[in-house]
Design a protein around this motif. Structure first.
Motif, mmCIF file in Angstrom:
data_model
loop_
_atom_site.group_PDB
_atom_site.id
_atom_site.type_symbol
_atom_site.label_atom_id
_atom_site.label_comp_id
_atom_site.label_asym_id
_atom_site.label_seq_id
_atom_site.Cartn_x
_atom_site.Cartn_y
_atom_site.Cartn_z
ATOM 1 N N ASP A 178 -11.030 2.688 3.311
ATOM 2 C CA ASP A 178 -9.714 2.432 3.897
ATOM 3 C C ASP A 178 -8.688 2.089 2.820
ATOM 4 O OD1 ASP A 178 -10.667 2.866 6.460
ATOM 5 O OD2 ASP A 178 -11.126 0.755 6.818
ATOM 6 N N LEU A 179 -9.119 1.344 1.811
ATOM 7 C CA LEU A 179 -8.210 1.012 0.703
ATOM 8 C C LEU A 179 -7.793 2.259 -0.064
ATOM 9 C CD1 LEU A 179 -9.980 -2.212 -0.637
ATOM 10 C CD2 LEU A 179 -7.683 -2.115 0.334
ATOM 11 N N ALA A 180 -8.764 3.115 -0.321
ATOM 12 C CA ALA A 180 -8.470 4.355 -1.047
ATOM 13 C C ALA A 180 -7.546 5.258 -0.232
ATOM 14 C CB ALA A 180 -9.769 5.080 -1.366
ATOM 15 N N LYS A 181 -7.769 5.263 1.064
ATOM 16 C CA LYS A 181 -6.954 6.095 1.945
ATOM 17 C C LYS A 181 -5.502 5.635 1.927
ATOM 18 C CE LYS A 181 -6.753 7.685 6.761
ATOM 19 N NZ LYS A 181 -7.368 7.550 8.102
ATOM 20 N N GLU A 182 -5.293 4.344 1.813
ATOM 21 C CA GLU A 182 -3.937 3.808 1.769
ATOM 22 C C GLU A 182 -3.390 3.764 0.342
ATOM 23 O OE1 GLU A 182 -2.064 3.152 4.363
ATOM 24 O OE2 GLU A 182 -3.713 3.756 5.682
ATOM 25 N N ALA A 183 -4.179 4.237 -0.632
ATOM 26 C CA ALA A 183 -3.750 4.335 -2.042
ATOM 27 C C ALA A 183 -3.385 2.986 -2.628
ATOM 28 C CB ALA A 183 -2.579 5.298 -2.182
ATOM 29 N N ILE A 184 -4.139 1.924 -2.271
ATOM 30 C CA ILE A 184 -3.882 0.614 -2.864
ATOM 31 C C ILE A 184 -5.124 0.074 -3.574
ATOM 32 C CG2 ILE A 184 -2.111 0.000 -1.192
ATOM 33 C CD1 ILE A 184 -4.137 -1.723 0.216
ATOM 34 N N ILE A 197 -0.456 -1.558 -12.961
ATOM 35 C CA ILE A 197 0.907 -1.060 -13.043
ATOM 36 C C ILE A 197 1.144 -0.001 -11.963
ATOM 37 C CG2 ILE A 197 2.525 0.247 -14.477
ATOM 38 C CD1 ILE A 197 1.356 -1.094 -16.907
ATOM 39 N N GLY A 198 2.229 -0.167 -11.225
ATOM 40 C CA GLY A 198 2.605 0.839 -10.226
ATOM 41 C C GLY A 198 1.847 0.741 -8.930
ATOM 42 N N VAL A 199 0.960 -0.251 -8.781
ATOM 43 C CA VAL A 199 0.168 -0.393 -7.564
ATOM 44 C C VAL A 199 0.734 -1.539 -6.737
ATOM 45 C CG1 VAL A 199 -2.094 -0.863 -6.599
ATOM 46 C CG2 VAL A 199 -1.888 0.491 -8.687
ATOM 47 N N VAL A 200 1.121 -1.259 -5.499
ATOM 48 C CA VAL A 200 1.636 -2.283 -4.590
ATOM 49 C C VAL A 200 0.532 -2.628 -3.600
ATOM 50 C CG1 VAL A 200 3.373 -2.878 -2.882
ATOM 51 C CG2 VAL A 200 3.981 -1.410 -4.828
ATOM 52 N N GLN A 201 0.046 -3.855 -3.660
ATOM 53 C CA GLN A 201 -1.081 -4.234 -2.805
ATOM 54 C C GLN A 201 -0.563 -4.727 -1.460
ATOM 55 O OE1 GLN A 201 -3.900 -6.738 -4.718
ATOM 56 N NE2 GLN A 201 -4.335 -5.275 -6.342
ATOM 57 N N ASP A 202 -0.239 -3.789 -0.614
ATOM 58 C CA ASP A 202 0.228 -4.076 0.734
ATOM 59 C C ASP A 202 -0.888 -3.698 1.690
ATOM 60 O OD1 ASP A 202 1.450 -4.433 3.112
ATOM 61 O OD2 ASP A 202 2.990 -2.906 2.849
ATOM 62 N N THR A 204 -0.992 -4.129 4.930
ATOM 63 C CA THR A 204 -0.514 -4.108 6.311
ATOM 64 C C THR A 204 -1.234 -3.083 7.174
ATOM 65 O OG1 THR A 204 1.682 -4.794 5.569
ATOM 66 C CG2 THR A 204 1.522 -3.838 7.774
ATOM 67 N N ASP A 205 -1.486 -1.893 6.636
ATOM 68 C CA ASP A 205 -2.056 -0.810 7.434
ATOM 69 C C ASP A 205 -3.569 -0.700 7.334
ATOM 70 O OD1 ASP A 205 0.421 0.011 8.423
ATOM 71 O OD2 ASP A 205 0.830 1.196 6.620
#
Length: 527
Positions: A178-184, A197-202, A204-205
């Motif tokens: 699920d984390l990989a799917k949301e690209a975080i 760098i460039g990774v926003v750990q949100d 929410t989804d």
């Protein structure tokens, strides 16, 4: 190499078939064990709530029982199909929902005072908080109407309704997906400066975080004894510390106010036993106070001819009279009351006693009047044993010699107990008419258990109390509402008010029907 040392393809197939059969059989045995334990829980509920205000044991576990029954039937079919070499049978067995149902039941076994299993509650929107399932004065299902808006399943509601548990079958592998799917997903890097760098750990989804948020928001829309339920997210297939990214998601769930527990924080579920069942579903009578506060409706039941004799239905009986005669023939009122009040000191407020004696003097029969003064009369010369013996002479039921008669009459503000109430509570209680106000405010303020037959009043009282913003440090009132009541048999109003006369010559036997209608009364004369 000898031929016997070489595995034959048919041997591999046989071992595979045996393994599938063993797996299917193991799953079925586990499901049947769970079903057996659930039945023990059901039987225990029926026992401890046998004479409770509401018939409630079945709805505690109805949904969970249905799910488990369907699972057992599915596994039984799968087991039969595996034995008959159905190639798809093992797949059906392995897709069972048992790995979810087991931790739900384990959560229930680790809990106290279980109210519901697999309960659907409303997700709002909430104009104002609604009543959650749980125990207030009586155990209620709450006011959630999940199918009008949206529904959310709470797997275990415990602690009398104050704790909500949601069980998730989420695994590390699925959560990382699920984390990989949301690209975080941050991954691992040897370069500390460039790793994030460039990774926003949100989060929410992320489905697990969504589940936690839904649980928290739903609980905020419900109230139990003026408070929101506490929320718990149970993750039996995730262990804390195995993966830092997984730990971050778990922490995100906790930041929402949800107590999130991984497998390493879950103690083994205890085996089913009598003592465990009493923890999971304690008897409502277990916490009765040493002194019991008796209300007017129960005083009437203790003196009523309906309770003490076999009342013959009369033509002048109202529908209510006939109903109570039928109820008494099905179950004696005193068989419910005597075991509950025996060995307890009994009190009632002055207002309750005055109302009781007003009813007695207005419409009670002579035997009902006699009993009234035995249970509440001020005659100091009569001992407890004498009162029990005289009461026995007026009853077809065995009167326990340890009954604490006469009942003591107390002031509703004894020891200035009403000072414990806040102004908001006093204002709420002021809307209650006497003698109810004196009875329930005294019992609550004094910390005593109040016994009543007035179920209608109790329902309204608990709704009124839930409207208060808070009770502060004051505990919820302890009240037992009997599932039934008994009024006085009394005499017909017409007989009490005027003289009845026979029509014609009824000196030998009544032929005009007045005796059949009104009975042999002293104020019935021959014309």
């Amino acid at each position: 190499m000898s031929p016997s040392a070489v595995d034959h393809p048919s041997d591999d197939a046989a071992r595979e078939a045996a393994a599938k059969l063993a797996l299917s059989e193991d799953l079925l045995k586990r499901a049947e064990l769970l079903q057996s334990e659930l039945q023990s829980f059901s039987d225990h509920l029926t026992e401890v709530y046998s004479d409770y205000f509401q018939h409630m044991p079945t709805y505690v576990h109805t949904s969970f029982t249905s799910e488990l029954r369907a699972e057992v039937e599915s596994l039984e079919r799968a087991f039969r199909d595996v034995k008959s070499s159905d190639p798809l049978a093992s797949h059906r067995a392995q897709s069972t929902n048992l790995p979810f149902l087991e931790p739900v039941w384990d959560t229930a076994k680790r809990s106290r005072d279980v109210v519901r299993l697999r309960c659907a509650v409303s997700t709002g929107p909430f104009k104002k908080p609604i009543l959650a399932p749980g125990t207030r004065i009586v155990r209620t299902q709450g006011e959630s109407q999940p199918f009008r808006s949206g529904s959310f399943i709470i797997d275990v509601i415990a602690d009398g309704g104050h704790s909500w548990y949601k069980v998730s079958s989420m695994t590390n592998k699925r959560l990382l997906f699920d984390l990989a799917k949301e690209a975080i997903f941050c991954g691992d890097s040897d370069d500390d400066e460039d790793s994030d760098i460039g990774v926003v750990q949100d989060y929410t989804d992320i489905p697990l975080v969504k589940l936690a948020r839904n649980l928290a928001d739903t609980a905020k829309g419900h109230r139990i004894q003026t408070k929101n339920p506490r929320t718990f997210l149970i993750l039996p297939r995730i262990m804390k510390g195995e993966n830092p990214e997984v730990d971050k998601v778990i922490e995100a769930c906790r930041q929402l106010g949800v107590n999130t527990l991984c497998s390493d924080a879950l103690p083994p579920a205890p085996p089913i036993s009598g003592s465990l069942l009493h923890v999971m579903a304690p008897s409502p009578k277990a916490n009765f106070t040493e002194v019991l506060n008796i209300d007017t409706s129960l005083l009437v039941a203790l003196a009523s001819d309906f309770s003490h004799t076999k009342v013959t239905k009369q033509p002048w009986f109202s529908h209510s009279h006939n109903d109570h005669a039928d109820l008494e023939s099905e179950q004696s009122m005193l068989s419910l009351v005597y075991p509950m009040i025996g060995n307890h000191k009994l009190v009632c407020t002055r207002e309750a006693a005055e109302t009781f004696f007003h009813i007695v003097n207005t419409l009670a029969t002579e035997s009902e009047k006699t009993r009234a003064y035995l249970i509440l009369g001020p005659d100091a010369e009569k001992s407890q044993v004498q009162r029990a013996n005289e009461l026995q002479s007026l009853s077809i039921h065995e009167v326990p010699p340890n009954l604490q008669f006469p009942i003591d009459i107390v002031d509703m503000n004894e020891n200035d107990c009403q000072a414990r109430f806040s102004e908001l509570i006093k204002k709420k209680l002021d809307s209650v008419l006497n003698p109810g106000r004196s009875v329930f405010s005294y019992g609550w303020a004094s910390g005593l258990t109040t016994l009543t037959c007035n179920s209608v009043f109790i329902k309204q009282l608990e709704k009124d109390l839930e409207q208060l913003p808070t009770l502060g440090d004051l505990p919820w009132p302890s009240i037992w509402a009997f599932s039934t009541s008994r009024p006085f048999v009394g005499v017909p109003k017409d007989i009490r008010k005027r003289v009845r006369k026979h029509i014609g010559d009824c000196s030998v036997a009544c032929t005009c029907g007045i005796v059949e209608l009104y009975g042999h009364q002293s104020n019935v004369t021959i014309l």
